[in-house]
Design an enzyme around this catalytic site. Structure first.
Site, PDB file in Angstrom:
ATOM      1  N   SER A  24       0.842  -1.196   0.000  1.00 38.71           N
ATOM      2  CA  SER A  24       0.000   0.000   0.000  1.00 38.71           C
ATOM      3  C   SER A  24       0.875   1.243   0.000  1.00 38.71           C
ATOM      4  O   SER A  24       1.996   1.232   0.526  1.00 38.71           O
ATOM      5  CB  SER A  24      -0.841  -0.021   1.274  1.00 38.71           C
ATOM      6  OG  SER A  24      -1.379   1.256   1.539  1.00 38.71           O
ATOM      7  N   TYR A  52      -1.616  -0.813  11.220  1.00 39.20           N
ATOM      8  CA  TYR A  52      -1.928  -1.364   9.890  1.00 39.20           C
ATOM      9  C   TYR A  52      -0.762  -1.111   8.930  1.00 39.20           C
ATOM     10  O   TYR A  52      -0.276  -2.030   8.253  1.00 39.20           O
ATOM     11  CB  TYR A  52      -3.215  -0.727   9.326  1.00 39.20           C
ATOM     12  CG  TYR A  52      -3.276  -0.783   7.825  1.00 39.20           C
ATOM     13  CD1 TYR A  52      -3.543  -1.976   7.172  1.00 39.20           C
ATOM     14  CD2 TYR A  52      -3.017   0.354   7.044  1.00 39.20           C
ATOM     15  CE1 TYR A  52      -3.559  -2.044   5.787  1.00 39.20           C
ATOM     16  CE2 TYR A  52      -3.024   0.300   5.666  1.00 39.20           C
ATOM     17  CZ  TYR A  52      -3.294  -0.899   5.046  1.00 39.20           C
ATOM     18  OH  TYR A  52      -3.283  -0.954   3.670  1.00 39.20           O
ATOM     19  N   LYS A  89       2.067  -3.699   6.755  1.00 42.83           N
ATOM     20  CA  LYS A  89       2.452  -3.665   5.330  1.00 42.83           C
ATOM     21  C   LYS A  89       3.964  -3.472   5.207  1.00 42.83           C
ATOM     22  O   LYS A  89       4.620  -4.119   4.388  1.00 42.83           O
ATOM     23  CB  LYS A  89       1.700  -2.556   4.587  1.00 42.83           C
ATOM     24  CG  LYS A  89       0.218  -2.802   4.433  1.00 42.83           C
ATOM     25  CD  LYS A  89      -0.092  -4.001   3.527  1.00 42.83           C
ATOM     26  CE  LYS A  89      -1.570  -4.306   3.434  1.00 42.83           C
ATOM     27  NZ  LYS A  89      -1.879  -5.603   2.815  1.00 42.83           N
TER      28      LYS A  89
END
Ligand code: UD1
Length: 353
Positions: free
Chosen positions: A136, A160, A164
């Site tokens: 992302s 989060y 990633k």
């Protein structure tokens, strides 16, 4: 659409019932791949898989297998890898709500990290060493410069984002230690829009965190108004700027990445941005959606959302040059597609409030 696959190639798609997963599976099937989906339906449902079958028709549906399973459960992985010899894996499965990750980081580490580590172990055991991973733009953190270029220093802003970032590092470490692996990390910017059939689209559980699903729910009357987070940014209209990308362009980006894995030696572990290279503000997005839908979207100007960057968009050069992939669609098509999905499915796949 890219079309150079051998009809025999078998692809495991984790999280294939989700928003980006369903759209990518449709393109994979159209392109002649055989697809196995594993999904735990944490934020998706069987109806989405049925819709994929409907969209591709009975003939191509024969090339689609589905297993309800969870990557955190090694037995589920064992079952699926022992049945089929896969040529590559596209790994979408994971959680992506920033706020939830701050409140419950263990859940994020469990789903995203443990699930992915188990997946790598199963892939290694069954000698499947080609992977396309959903990363992302969040790994750019608050970008110091724009456009974001793949070799920028990386930074995570929340749990989060950290999952990633860690998973990118894990991929690089695995590939470094075992050079036979080929791993492509795709850094998505802001995926929006929907399949042109109006049968597939984004259907988040609960109140949406992201802009477009929120706008969509205001348009169909599920929510009263859109909160615009920030109207004092140093941008052309005071609202924040992002690089929105049509989900069908993103799906085709995965096919281009797969083709790269199958045709290029020594690609190692490489990251590519999937964006359009163009920035659109929140208020511009609202106007574009109003135009596409003919609906008024009432807005409330609110303070900035903590952790949000002013302006983020992709450098698209590397993907264009090395994957021969470029986004085709603009904001108008994204909004038209999104509205077509919303008006046909105001309550998402379940059809119920
Ligand atoms: C967010 C995440 C990103 C994640 C991506 C997943 C943050 C800080 N970033 O990206 O890590 O990979 O989702 O899809 O959460 N907005 C409103 N009102 C709303 C919702 C959003 O004004 O109700 C604004 C936001 O402030 C932002 C823009 O719309 O300026 C886009 O927001 P969003 O769709 O949540 O995406 P990102 O924040 O870019």
């Amino acid at each position: 659409m890219v079309s150079s696959s051998s009809p025999q190639q078998k692809i495991l798609v984790t999280g294939g019932a989700g928003f980006i997963g369903t759209h990518t599976v449709v393109q994979l099937l159209h392109d002649g791949f055989h697809v196995s989906i594993i999904d735990n339906f944490d934020n998706s449902c069987m109806e989405a898989v049925d819709r994929v079958r409907e969209v591709v028709g009975p003939h191509l549906s024969k090339n689609l297998q589905f297993t309800q399973g969870d990557l955190r459960n090694k037995d589920d992985l064992e079952e699926i890898f022992s049945k089929t010899k896969f040529d590559a894996v596209i790994h979408f499965a994971g959680l992506k709500a920033v706020g939830e990750s701050v409140a419950n980081p263990r859940r994020y580490f469990d789903f995203n990290l443990v699930g992915t580590i188990n997946l790598y172990q199963a892939m290694a055991k069954y000698n499947v060493k080609k992977m396309v991973f959903s990363s992302s733009a969040t790994v750019y953190g608050q970008p110091q410069k724009i456009p974001c270029v793949e070799d920028f220093d990386l930074q995570a802003m929340n749990p989060y984002g950290r999952t990633k970032l860690f998973l990118e590092e894990i991929a690089r470490d695995i590939q470094k230690a075992e050079p036979e692996w080929k791993i492509i990390l795709l850094r998505y910017f802001n995926p929006v829009g929907a399949h042109e059939s109006g049968k597939l689209g984004e259907d988040p559980r609960g109140i949406p965190n992201n802009l477009m699903p929120y706008i969509q729910q205001v348009a169909v009357g599920r929510l009263p108004e859109l909160n615009v987070y920030g109207h004092d940014y140093p941008t052309r209209d005071g609202s924040a700027i992002r690089d929105y990308i049509h989900v069908m362009d993103l799906a085709d980006g995965h096919i281009a990445a797969l083709r790269k894995l199958f045709t290029t030696e020594n690609i190692g572990c490489t990251a590519y941005n999937l964006g359009t290279g163009r920035g659109t503000s929140v208020l511009e997005m609202v106007t574009a959606f109003e135009k596409a839908s003919g609906k008024k979207i009432p807005v409330k100007l609110c303070p900035r959302r903590p952790g949000d960057a002013t302006e983020v968009y992709a450098s698209t050069e590397k993907a264009e040059k090395e994957l021969s992939w470029k986004a085709k669609y603009g904001v108008e098509e994204m909004c038209r597609g999104q509205w077509n999905w919303a008006k046909n499915n105001p309550w998402g796949y379940s059809g119920k409030p």
